[in-house]
Write a protein that holds these residues in place. Sequence first.
Motif, mmCIF file in Angstrom:
data_model
loop_
_atom_site.group_PDB
_atom_site.id
_atom_site.type_symbol
_atom_site.label_atom_id
_atom_site.label_comp_id
_atom_site.label_asym_id
_atom_site.label_seq_id
_atom_site.Cartn_x
_atom_site.Cartn_y
_atom_site.Cartn_z
ATOM 1 N N LEU A 32 70.508 7.318 44.639
ATOM 2 C CA LEU A 32 70.890 6.106 45.381
ATOM 3 C C LEU A 32 69.661 5.315 45.812
ATOM 4 C CD1 LEU A 32 73.721 7.308 47.815
ATOM 5 C CD2 LEU A 32 73.975 5.985 45.731
ATOM 6 N N MET A 33 68.565 6.068 46.051
ATOM 7 C CA MET A 33 67.336 5.398 46.482
ATOM 8 C C MET A 33 66.473 5.024 45.279
ATOM 9 S SD MET A 33 66.233 7.942 49.560
ATOM 10 C CE MET A 33 67.476 8.981 50.283
ATOM 11 N N ALA A 34 67.036 5.154 44.076
ATOM 12 C CA ALA A 34 66.311 4.869 42.835
ATOM 13 C C ALA A 34 65.070 5.752 42.701
ATOM 14 C CB ALA A 34 65.936 3.388 42.766
ATOM 15 N N LEU A 35 65.173 6.994 43.205
ATOM 16 C CA LEU A 35 64.065 7.934 43.094
ATOM 17 C C LEU A 35 64.436 8.998 42.060
ATOM 18 C CD1 LEU A 35 63.388 8.252 46.914
ATOM 19 C CD2 LEU A 35 61.890 7.174 45.244
ATOM 20 N N PRO A 36 63.457 9.624 41.429
ATOM 21 C CA PRO A 36 63.755 10.587 40.366
ATOM 22 C C PRO A 36 64.385 11.877 40.898
ATOM 23 C CG PRO A 36 61.408 10.529 40.821
ATOM 24 C CD PRO A 36 62.021 9.457 41.655
ATOM 25 N N PRO A 37 65.100 12.650 40.025
ATOM 26 C CA PRO A 37 65.725 13.905 40.441
ATOM 27 C C PRO A 37 64.719 14.874 41.053
ATOM 28 C CG PRO A 37 66.433 13.318 38.226
ATOM 29 C CD PRO A 37 65.377 12.329 38.621
ATOM 30 N N THR A 38 63.454 14.793 40.617
ATOM 31 C CA THR A 38 62.436 15.693 41.187
ATOM 32 C C THR A 38 62.305 15.459 42.691
ATOM 33 O OG1 THR A 38 60.832 14.069 40.460
ATOM 34 C CG2 THR A 38 60.964 16.102 39.171
ATOM 35 N N PHE A 39 62.466 14.198 43.119
ATOM 36 C CA PHE A 39 62.399 13.905 44.556
ATOM 37 C C PHE A 39 63.576 14.578 45.270
ATOM 38 C CE2 PHE A 39 63.274 11.577 48.422
ATOM 39 C CZ PHE A 39 62.018 11.359 48.962
ATOM 40 N N GLU A 200 76.682 5.551 52.808
ATOM 41 C CA GLU A 200 75.615 6.245 52.070
ATOM 42 C C GLU A 200 74.231 5.715 52.453
ATOM 43 O OE1 GLU A 200 78.408 5.153 50.870
ATOM 44 O OE2 GLU A 200 79.343 6.689 49.614
ATOM 45 N N VAL A 201 74.180 4.469 52.924
ATOM 46 C CA VAL A 201 72.899 3.908 53.362
ATOM 47 C C VAL A 201 72.503 4.522 54.708
ATOM 48 C CG1 VAL A 201 71.732 1.775 54.084
ATOM 49 C CG2 VAL A 201 73.139 1.788 52.015
ATOM 50 N N ILE A 202 73.495 4.751 55.566
ATOM 51 C CA ILE A 202 73.196 5.404 56.855
ATOM 52 C C ILE A 202 72.712 6.830 56.606
ATOM 53 C CG2 ILE A 202 74.092 6.081 59.118
ATOM 54 C CD1 ILE A 202 76.384 4.037 58.711
ATOM 55 N N THR A 203 73.497 7.596 55.852
ATOM 56 C CA THR A 203 73.125 9.007 55.638
ATOM 57 C C THR A 203 71.842 9.105 54.800
ATOM 58 O OG1 THR A 203 74.614 9.138 53.739
ATOM 59 C CG2 THR A 203 75.473 9.895 55.838
ATOM 60 N N GLY A 204 71.699 8.210 53.829
ATOM 61 C CA GLY A 204 70.491 8.217 52.995
ATOM 62 C C GLY A 204 69.246 7.942 53.826
ATOM 63 N N THR A 205 69.350 7.019 54.784
ATOM 64 C CA THR A 205 68.206 6.709 55.648
ATOM 65 C C THR A 205 67.846 7.927 56.499
ATOM 66 O OG1 THR A 205 68.831 4.384 55.728
ATOM 67 C CG2 THR A 205 67.371 5.159 57.483
ATOM 68 N N LEU A 206 68.862 8.611 57.027
ATOM 69 C CA LEU A 206 68.593 9.808 57.844
ATOM 70 C C LEU A 206 67.929 10.892 56.996
ATOM 71 C CD1 LEU A 206 71.889 10.062 59.963
ATOM 72 C CD2 LEU A 206 69.709 9.065 60.641
ATOM 73 N N LEU A 207 68.482 11.119 55.801
ATOM 74 C CA LEU A 207 67.906 12.149 54.915
ATOM 75 C C LEU A 207 66.467 11.827 54.546
ATOM 76 C CD1 LEU A 207 70.593 13.015 52.241
ATOM 77 C CD2 LEU A 207 69.642 14.518 53.980
ATOM 78 N N HIS A 208 66.238 10.563 54.226
ATOM 79 C CA HIS A 208 64.907 10.117 53.839
ATOM 80 C C HIS A 208 63.926 10.394 54.978
ATOM 81 C CE1 HIS A 208 62.221 6.906 51.954
ATOM 82 N NE2 HIS A 208 62.581 7.668 50.946
ATOM 83 N N TYR A 209 64.336 10.056 56.186
ATOM 84 C CA TYR A 209 63.466 10.254 57.360
ATOM 85 C C TYR A 209 63.184 11.748 57.572
ATOM 86 C CZ TYR A 209 61.985 10.468 62.241
ATOM 87 O OH TYR A 209 61.294 10.746 63.393
ATOM 88 N N PHE A 210 64.239 12.578 57.511
ATOM 89 C CA PHE A 210 64.046 13.996 57.802
ATOM 90 C C PHE A 210 63.292 14.709 56.680
ATOM 91 C CE2 PHE A 210 67.875 13.432 60.622
ATOM 92 C CZ PHE A 210 67.127 13.467 61.786
#
Length: 359
Positions: A32-39, A200-210
């Motif tokens: 969703l964040m356009a990042l690779p599966p490795t991330f 998904e933007v709310i949860t994605g932002t939280l995941l990204h931060y943590f």
Amino acid sequence: MNESGMTVAESLASHGVSRRTFLKFCIANASLMALPPTFGRAMAETLLKTKRPSVIYMSFQECTGCLESLSRSFSPSLENLIFDVISLDYDDTLMAAAGSAAEEARHKAMEDNKGKYLVVVDGSVPTNDGGIYCTAAGKTALQILQETVKDAAAVVSVGTCASYGGLPYASPNPTGAKPISELVTDKPVINVPGCPPIAEVITGTLLHYFSLGKVPELDDKLRPMVFYGNTIHDRCYRRPFYDQGKFAKTFDDEGARSGWCLYELGCKGPVTYNACATIKWNDGTSFPIESGHGCLGCSEPQFWDKGSFYKAIPQSTFTSNEKIAAAAVAGVALGVGSAVVSRIRSRQKANANSEEETS
Ligand code: FSX
């Protein structure tokens, strides 16, 4: 073991969620964040070892649409896994406790996780007449906010009300509503606007931060670039019709039915940064433009006061990343007053300073 003391791995195990499912969840979020599966894999590995971070969720002047958006995505979607990642220690809408038991839970979370917990806020804060327009347990929203963010690591403003004032801020703003970034000036603030924002933007932002352990890259309005880096227009499936000059003239004409561009019917997609055209809503089912209505521009500041939702905006106001960046440098706001730009700049400075201190 007390649930709030668990690691993410322990929490997943206690709810019968396999590591494989969690890995899938992290890879889906990375995509969703356009990042690779490795991330996604690295995110999963980091989070599994981490103690579930404490989150205090507070609601002020708002319509509860933001929490509706978030909670409706929980089941049966993978998004419900966010509750295995975080320890939601206080949420006056969702928690079973009420009254003094709820207040005790908030204070305990603050004491046990001093300097580490995340405060998530939806809704704006009234400041007129001593802030009496929003109170709980005998305290104003402003007092509760100041008390709660004092020892927080960072604050996430969920929704346009918390990010920019939103509907309560609309003229004539009778309660003196203010966005969180104007009231919290000594720690990082991340804006996740939208009325409401995409779950998904709310949860994605939280995941990204943590998972990164720091504030993600933000744009000039404090929004995570991974979700707010493009306009709706840039990613809209009707865009080829705009480029061909094919516009619907009414909401039920042949053009509208054939998927032609809704620009002439007032769509604000060309000046609105959000992920609606890519992530969409309700598990990727659709988004307003796909359902036949123009974008209202709800993730932009003061969208209620910018004129008719049904009048075409001048093409000269269309924005792009380059234009936004250039405008910020030149001190010229695109559809935003210069006061807002200077507030945003001082917020960016506060975020940067805090990052230096913690690194
Ligand atoms: Fe505001 Fe959210 Fe719009 Fe409603 O909490 S962003 S009015 S969807 O509920 O704050």
